[in-house]
Design a protein around this motif. Sequence first.
Motif, PDB file in Angstrom:
ATOM      1  N   SER A   1      26.397  18.950  73.512  1.00  0.00           N
ATOM      2  CA  SER A   1      25.415  19.741  74.103  1.00  0.00           C
ATOM      3  C   SER A   1      24.675  18.933  75.121  1.00  0.00           C
ATOM      4  CB  SER A   1      24.534  20.545  73.103  1.00  0.00           C
ATOM      5  OG  SER A   1      23.820  19.770  72.203  1.00  0.00           O
ATOM      6  N   ARG A   2      23.916  19.660  75.995  1.00  0.00           N
ATOM      7  CA  ARG A   2      22.933  19.146  76.703  1.00  0.00           C
ATOM      8  C   ARG A   2      21.394  19.458  76.420  1.00  0.00           C
ATOM      9  NH1 ARG A   2      26.179  20.789  81.232  1.00  0.00           N
ATOM     10  NH2 ARG A   2      27.353  18.977  82.373  1.00  0.00           N
ATOM     11  N   GLY A   3      20.559  18.455  76.757  1.00  0.00           N
ATOM     12  CA  GLY A   3      19.267  18.449  76.564  1.00  0.00           C
ATOM     13  C   GLY A   3      18.523  18.450  77.966  1.00  0.00           C
ATOM     14  N   ASN A   4      18.072  19.450  78.656  1.00  0.00           N
ATOM     15  CA  ASN A   4      17.518  19.317  79.825  1.00  0.00           C
ATOM     16  C   ASN A   4      15.944  20.040  79.688  1.00  0.00           C
ATOM     17  OD1 ASN A   4      18.999  17.963  81.753  1.00  0.00           O
ATOM     18  ND2 ASN A   4      20.378  19.648  81.651  1.00  0.00           N
ATOM     19  N   PRO A   5      15.058  19.504  80.238  1.00  0.00           N
ATOM     20  CA  PRO A   5      14.798  18.393  81.154  1.00  0.00           C
ATOM     21  C   PRO A   5      14.785  16.874  80.401  1.00  0.00           C
ATOM     22  CG  PRO A   5      12.682  19.211  80.682  1.00  0.00           C
ATOM     23  CD  PRO A   5      13.654  19.991  79.981  1.00  0.00           C
ATOM     24  N   GLU A   6      15.427  16.888  79.514  1.00  0.00           N
ATOM     25  CA  GLU A   6      15.221  15.479  78.922  1.00  0.00           C
ATOM     26  C   GLU A   6      16.457  14.433  79.474  1.00  0.00           C
ATOM     27  OE1 GLU A   6      13.650  18.479  76.196  1.00  0.00           O
ATOM     28  OE2 GLU A   6      15.519  18.059  77.092  1.00  0.00           O
ATOM     29  N   ASN A   7      17.443  15.149  80.216  1.00  0.00           N
ATOM     30  CA  ASN A   7      18.700  14.414  80.765  1.00  0.00           C
ATOM     31  C   ASN A   7      19.356  13.653  79.517  1.00  0.00           C
ATOM     32  OD1 ASN A   7      19.833  14.275  83.187  1.00  0.00           O
ATOM     33  ND2 ASN A   7      19.180  12.325  83.435  1.00  0.00           N
ATOM     34  N   MET A   8      19.594  14.351  78.641  1.00  0.00           N
ATOM     35  CA  MET A   8      20.080  13.884  77.560  1.00  0.00           C
ATOM     36  C   MET A   8      21.316  14.512  76.976  1.00  0.00           C
ATOM     37  SD  MET A   8      17.875  11.654  75.890  1.00  0.00           S
ATOM     38  CE  MET A   8      18.409  11.490  74.025  1.00  0.00           C
ATOM     39  N   VAL A   9      22.282  14.143  76.547  1.00  0.00           N
ATOM     40  CA  VAL A   9      23.822  14.586  75.930  1.00  0.00           C
ATOM     41  C   VAL A   9      23.768  14.491  74.360  1.00  0.00           C
ATOM     42  CG1 VAL A   9      26.284  14.806  75.965  1.00  0.00           C
ATOM     43  CG2 VAL A   9      24.916  14.488  78.065  1.00  0.00           C
ATOM     44  N   TYR A  10      24.315  15.426  73.443  1.00  0.00           N
ATOM     45  CA  TYR A  10      24.092  15.035  72.165  1.00  0.00           C
ATOM     46  C   TYR A  10      25.384  15.381  71.545  1.00  0.00           C
ATOM     47  CZ  TYR A  10      19.134  15.409  73.041  1.00  0.00           C
ATOM     48  OH  TYR A  10      17.924  15.462  73.381  1.00  0.00           O
ATOM     49  N   LEU A  11      25.862  14.755  70.565  1.00  0.00           N
ATOM     50  CA  LEU A  11      27.220  15.162  69.847  1.00  0.00           C
ATOM     51  C   LEU A  11      26.499  15.234  68.525  1.00  0.00           C
ATOM     52  CD1 LEU A  11      30.155  15.430  70.070  1.00  0.00           C
ATOM     53  CD2 LEU A  11      30.171  13.007  69.112  1.00  0.00           C
ATOM     54  N   GLN A  12      26.706  16.312  67.910  1.00  0.00           N
ATOM     55  CA  GLN A  12      26.348  16.747  66.693  1.00  0.00           C
ATOM     56  C   GLN A  12      27.532  16.720  65.710  1.00  0.00           C
ATOM     57  OE1 GLN A  12      23.247  17.711  65.229  1.00  0.00           O
ATOM     58  NE2 GLN A  12      24.620  17.629  63.299  1.00  0.00           N
ATOM     59  N   MET A  13      27.534  15.977  64.933  1.00  0.00           N
ATOM     60  CA  MET A  13      28.743  15.580  63.766  1.00  0.00           C
ATOM     61  C   MET A  13      28.551  16.159  62.569  1.00  0.00           C
ATOM     62  SD  MET A  13      29.934  11.975  65.470  1.00  0.00           S
ATOM     63  CE  MET A  13      28.478  11.035  64.507  1.00  0.00           C
ATOM     64  N   ASN A  14      29.033  17.165  61.916  1.00  0.00           N
ATOM     65  CA  ASN A  14      29.009  17.762  60.863  1.00  0.00           C
ATOM     66  C   ASN A  14      30.301  17.547  59.848  1.00  0.00           C
ATOM     67  OD1 ASN A  14      26.552  18.660  61.471  1.00  0.00           O
ATOM     68  ND2 ASN A  14      27.586  20.440  62.300  1.00  0.00           N
ATOM     69  N   SER A  15      30.121  17.543  58.724  1.00  0.00           N
ATOM     70  CA  SER A  15      31.287  17.588  57.747  1.00  0.00           C
ATOM     71  C   SER A  15      32.077  16.105  57.940  1.00  0.00           C
ATOM     72  CB  SER A  15      32.226  18.623  57.862  1.00  0.00           C
ATOM     73  OG  SER A  15      31.572  19.676  57.758  1.00  0.00           O
ATOM     74  N   LEU A  16      31.298  15.022  58.118  1.00  0.00           N
ATOM     75  CA  LEU A  16      31.962  13.863  58.571  1.00  0.00           C
ATOM     76  C   LEU A  16      32.876  13.128  57.476  1.00  0.00           C
ATOM     77  CD1 LEU A  16      28.890  12.352  60.144  1.00  0.00           C
ATOM     78  CD2 LEU A  16      31.029  12.429  61.364  1.00  0.00           C
ATOM     79  N   LYS A  17      33.908  12.741  58.127  1.00  0.00           N
ATOM     80  CA  LYS A  17      34.909  11.925  57.226  1.00  0.00           C
ATOM     81  C   LYS A  17      35.091  10.574  57.318  1.00  0.00           C
ATOM     82  CE  LYS A  17      37.859  16.277  58.062  1.00  0.00           C
ATOM     83  NZ  LYS A  17      38.910  16.565  58.488  1.00  0.00           N
ATOM     84  N   PRO A  18      35.514   9.863  56.577  1.00  0.00           N
ATOM     85  CA  PRO A  18      35.730   8.332  56.674  1.00  0.00           C
ATOM     86  C   PRO A  18      36.599   7.936  57.776  1.00  0.00           C
ATOM     87  CG  PRO A  18      36.161   8.968  54.237  1.00  0.00           C
ATOM     88  CD  PRO A  18      36.018  10.281  55.029  1.00  0.00           C
ATOM     89  N   GLU A  19      37.575   8.866  58.121  1.00  0.00           N
ATOM     90  CA  GLU A  19      38.273   8.423  59.233  1.00  0.00           C
ATOM     91  C   GLU A  19      37.589   8.730  60.686  1.00  0.00           C
ATOM     92  OE1 GLU A  19      39.262  10.642  56.879  1.00  0.00           O
ATOM     93  OE2 GLU A  19      40.346  12.393  57.691  1.00  0.00           O
TER      94      GLU A  19
END
Length: 118
Positions: A70-88
């Motif tokens: 996702s993007r966060g404006n006007p913060e000029n950020m990009v995010y990566l939300q990571m759920n259900s994380l796995k060891p791989e």
Amino acid sequence: QVQLVESGGGLVQAGGSLRLSCAASGIDLSKNAMDWYRQSAGKQRELVAEMSSGGSTKYSDSVKGRFSISRGNPENMVYLQMNSLKPEDTTKYYCHTWITSVSRKDYWGQGTQVTVSS
């Protein structure tokens, strides 16, 4: 000068969540495609999530349904939300963008390490 700085990595247990952030300067992320890659030492770089300038998204099969860009404006950020994380999912994650004028120039952050324990 374009700069990308990632943050938000860390150690998390399997099944947990993390949100990676990419702060950009020198470029307007609302007008540029952005993506997140990951790469482990000795392995090929993998594109995990991408967002077009228009906001459409695409994910690799390995993270589909678990990760969200996702993007966060006007913060000029990009995010990566990571759920259900796995060891791989353990590796270093990089945000990336590019500008094409006369020729294409790619920009990368320094990366942020994600470690998922089992």
